[in-house]
Motif scaffolding. Sequence first.
Motif, PDB file in Angstrom:
ATOM      1  N   LYS A 114       0.842  -1.200   0.000  1.00  0.00           N
ATOM      2  CA  LYS A 114       0.000   0.000   0.000  1.00  0.00           C
ATOM      3  C   LYS A 114       0.874   1.245   0.000  1.00  0.00           C
ATOM      4  CE  LYS A 114      -3.382   2.415   2.964  1.00  0.00           C
ATOM      5  NZ  LYS A 114      -2.539   3.543   3.358  1.00  0.00           N
ATOM      6  N   TRP A 117       2.744   1.627  -3.356  1.00  0.00           N
ATOM      7  CA  TRP A 117       1.822   2.040  -4.431  1.00  0.00           C
ATOM      8  C   TRP A 117       1.430   3.518  -4.300  1.00  0.00           C
ATOM      9  CZ3 TRP A 117      -0.169   1.424  -8.958  1.00  0.00           C
ATOM     10  CH2 TRP A 117      -1.428   1.981  -9.289  1.00  0.00           C
ATOM     11  N   GLU A 118       1.137   3.930  -3.092  1.00  0.00           N
ATOM     12  CA  GLU A 118       0.735   5.323  -2.893  1.00  0.00           C
ATOM     13  C   GLU A 118       1.902   6.261  -3.185  1.00  0.00           C
ATOM     14  OE1 GLU A 118      -0.732   5.322   1.067  1.00  0.00           O
ATOM     15  OE2 GLU A 118      -2.738   4.590   0.499  1.00  0.00           O
ATOM     16  N   ASP A 119       3.129   5.874  -2.763  1.00  0.00           N
ATOM     17  CA  ASP A 119       4.315   6.690  -3.061  1.00  0.00           C
ATOM     18  C   ASP A 119       4.541   6.765  -4.563  1.00  0.00           C
ATOM     19  OD1 ASP A 119       4.784   7.228  -0.445  1.00  0.00           O
ATOM     20  OD2 ASP A 119       6.440   5.783  -0.191  1.00  0.00           O
ATOM     21  N   ASN A 121       2.401   6.401  -6.964  1.00  0.00           N
ATOM     22  CA  ASN A 121       1.356   7.228  -7.575  1.00  0.00           C
ATOM     23  C   ASN A 121       1.641   8.706  -7.380  1.00  0.00           C
ATOM     24  OD1 ASN A 121      -1.445   6.434  -8.815  1.00  0.00           O
ATOM     25  ND2 ASN A 121      -0.786   4.700  -7.556  1.00  0.00           N
ATOM     26  N   LEU A 122       2.010   9.072  -6.153  1.00  0.00           N
ATOM     27  CA  LEU A 122       2.276  10.475  -5.844  1.00  0.00           C
ATOM     28  C   LEU A 122       3.456  11.006  -6.663  1.00  0.00           C
ATOM     29  CD1 LEU A 122       1.750  12.989  -4.073  1.00  0.00           C
ATOM     30  CD2 LEU A 122       3.308  11.998  -2.376  1.00  0.00           C
ATOM     31  N   SER A 200      -7.406  -0.866   0.044  1.00  0.00           N
ATOM     32  CA  SER A 200      -6.347  -0.096  -0.620  1.00  0.00           C
ATOM     33  C   SER A 200      -5.591  -0.949  -1.630  1.00  0.00           C
ATOM     34  CB  SER A 200      -5.370   0.450   0.432  1.00  0.00           C
ATOM     35  OG  SER A 200      -6.020   1.358   1.278  1.00  0.00           O
ATOM     36  N   MET A 204      -5.382  -0.699  -5.664  1.00  0.00           N
ATOM     37  CA  MET A 204      -4.129  -0.742  -6.434  1.00  0.00           C
ATOM     38  C   MET A 204      -4.281  -1.665  -7.644  1.00  0.00           C
ATOM     39  SD  MET A 204      -0.459  -2.320  -5.234  1.00  0.00           S
ATOM     40  CE  MET A 204      -1.131  -3.965  -5.145  1.00  0.00           C
TER      41      MET A 204
END
Length: 818
Positions: A114, A117-119, A121-122, A200, A204
């Motif tokens: 999670k 993936w969030e990093d 994406n950002l 989450s 993804m």
Amino acid sequence: MRRSNLQNILDSGEVDFEKDWKSLSSSLREIHTKNASTLSFEQLYRNAYKLVLKKKGEPLYNKVKEFEQDWLTQEVRSRILDELPSSLLAAHNGAQLSANERRDAGEKLLRSLKLAWEDHNLCMNMTTDVLMYMDRVYCSDNRKPSIFTASMGQFRDFVLRTPIPDREPLTIATLLYQVILDQIQMDREGDIINTALLRSCAYMLEGLYETDDEQEQFKLYITSFEPEFIAASEEYYRSEGESLVAKGDASNFCKHARQAAINEEDRCRSTLSTLTAPKIKQVVENELVKRNLPEMIALESTGVRYMLDNDRISDLEMIYELSSWVDPKKEELKKAVQKRIVGQGNEINSTAKEASDTPVGKPPTKVDGEKGDEAGKPAPEKPINQQTVAAIKWVDDVLQLKDKYDQVLEKAFQADQGLQTGFTRSFSDFINGFERSSEYLSLFFDENMKKGIKGKTETEVDSLLDKGITLLRYISDKDMFERYYKKHLSRRLLMKRSVSMDAERQMISKMKMEVGNTFTQRIESMFRDMSVSADLTAAYKKHVRNLGDADSQRAELDVNVLTATMWPLDAMAPSHRDGGARATCIFPAEIDRIKQSFEKFYLDKHSGRQLTWQGNMGTADLRAYFAEMKGSKKARELNVSTYSMVILLLFNDLPSGNFLSYEEIKARTNIPDNELMRNLQSLAVAPKTRILTKEPKSKDVKKDDKFYFNENFTSQFQRIKVGVVASGNKVEDRDEREETEKKVDLERGQTIEAAIVRTMKQRKELKHQQLITEVIQQLTARFSPDVNLLKKKIESLIEREYLERVGSIDKPAYRYMA
């Protein structure tokens, strides 16, 4: 100012790609390491803009992809592998872990992915802002995926799908899917899981695609994870179904299945993806419900039969809902309910048949209207005997069963039309399977019209009649019902036993609406005869007054003139069902004079007609003097049958203490034995109406008995109703039943012939099968025609030259002969 800067870019010469890329790649690293606060995104954008403008878009695009690949491989993937719990790998190899160990290890992997993936994406959103011009110009012109799309594919390939070292071909994606499935399994078993974390990771997978085209159906969630989830769910619910079936509790099964569907829908909404909702619902329906529901429905101890017998409406509602999921027609449920309806119906039939087959002795002292009162009102009627009680109970039981299943249909089965049709067929099957259904339904109406509706409101009467009409709707042989109804109605009308003529007419109106005018024509004619007879009686009395007859002792006459073809005269005189000529009663002279007077009056108005007097159906009021009666008033008014009147008048001229033998009474009255015994029993045996006495004393009348006028008779009532002992069963015995069936069969034969002639007269020429079909369609509303009888009637009409054969032997046809 901005235009000046762009102009400087345009005016500058060749660019140093390596230098610019070094600067750009350094900035990209700062973005990925979260040190982007010191960067000038405007300057980075200008540098990228310049490179694309100077035809360096391709190398820039490739360099960025290489950078992202290296970052994902060396930084992201390595960090995930370093954080990967060893217990997960051990579990993959078959090691047994506790639920807590599995949950903790799984959450570590989920949390790591999670975060990665969030990093990613950002960072890629920020990188996309820097390379916006490259995406818009180079990627668009060269049909390349945007750098964001390309980097998502790299995350898929270099993080999720790259084999784990020393564990080939095991990948992080494989472990991810296993963890998600394991967490869901724990959730299904009641353990607490981190649903937000699972959601989450599912998000993804929804954001990754198999190809750079990013088509909806190629989402990684749909192509990779969902098939495994569906397969695991199928296995789970297959096993769950087997476990529930083994417990043998249909109600628990329904609750579990319905809750499972709700849980899976909630799980898709809060934990996985709404994309899966319809598919997992299908799994629950197929593997848990469809596979096991027929067995649950058929369970003897807890299935549909048990639910119906114990009014488990909520359970039936659940089983209907489950059936709706897997079978729009609810065939298994329909068959089970139909089977139970027929089973319960046959139980009702068997009970009624046992009661009607039970021999019943003669009840010599039980007399219609045995008790009287000062107002001259008849005593309340009671069912005659056990068979009649059984007949009324049969209808009540069927109506109660109908009410029960109407409630089930309405409350549990949502008034389902398919099930309603099945219910109707089942009721029709067991009702028509009982040979006395027509007779019993007619008796039900008879009892209610005579006493059952007394004291009821108009609404209650209407409801009662509607219930009876509902059963009439199920009866296929409506001509048989019509015969019985006319028989019972005739007695009510002639003996004035109906509580309400309005209710009688209301009943006829309802029957007309249900089965048509043809069915009620004769019944309506019976009512017309009664109305015409009332006017005729009034006219005759006026005629007598005009004659100026001075005889103060002259008897008054009320006459009902019946149209012979409309009234069931044969059924009204059961003692003559042997087919012999009806005996003519010998009336006393004073009565005979009145008879002749009325006949002359009537035939003067209606020449060519013939009157036949029915002594068995009438009543008479007599004044009798009893010397030993207590009190000053020695006379009493007696209400008796016409035959009883004829018998009593024989004792007028008989000296006190003398007797008449049975044979003498029979010779002087010509009353048939059956009727004579009934009337003598009422007059000489019934304790409260013993106008005569007999020797020897006994409860039965025999042909060697002697009868005396009872001068010692006493009664506290001024008016006494002497009822007639019942002639046995109101319900027909076997011989009567056979006789009725013969007459109905004869009428059916005539009706079939009329239908054939009517059809052929209209159509002129018809093929054999067409004629059979059309005639059956015409007659189905009254009875179910027998095809063999149809063929015989066709042959009979050919012999009598109403029809002739045309066509070949293989394809027979008929022509109407005028």
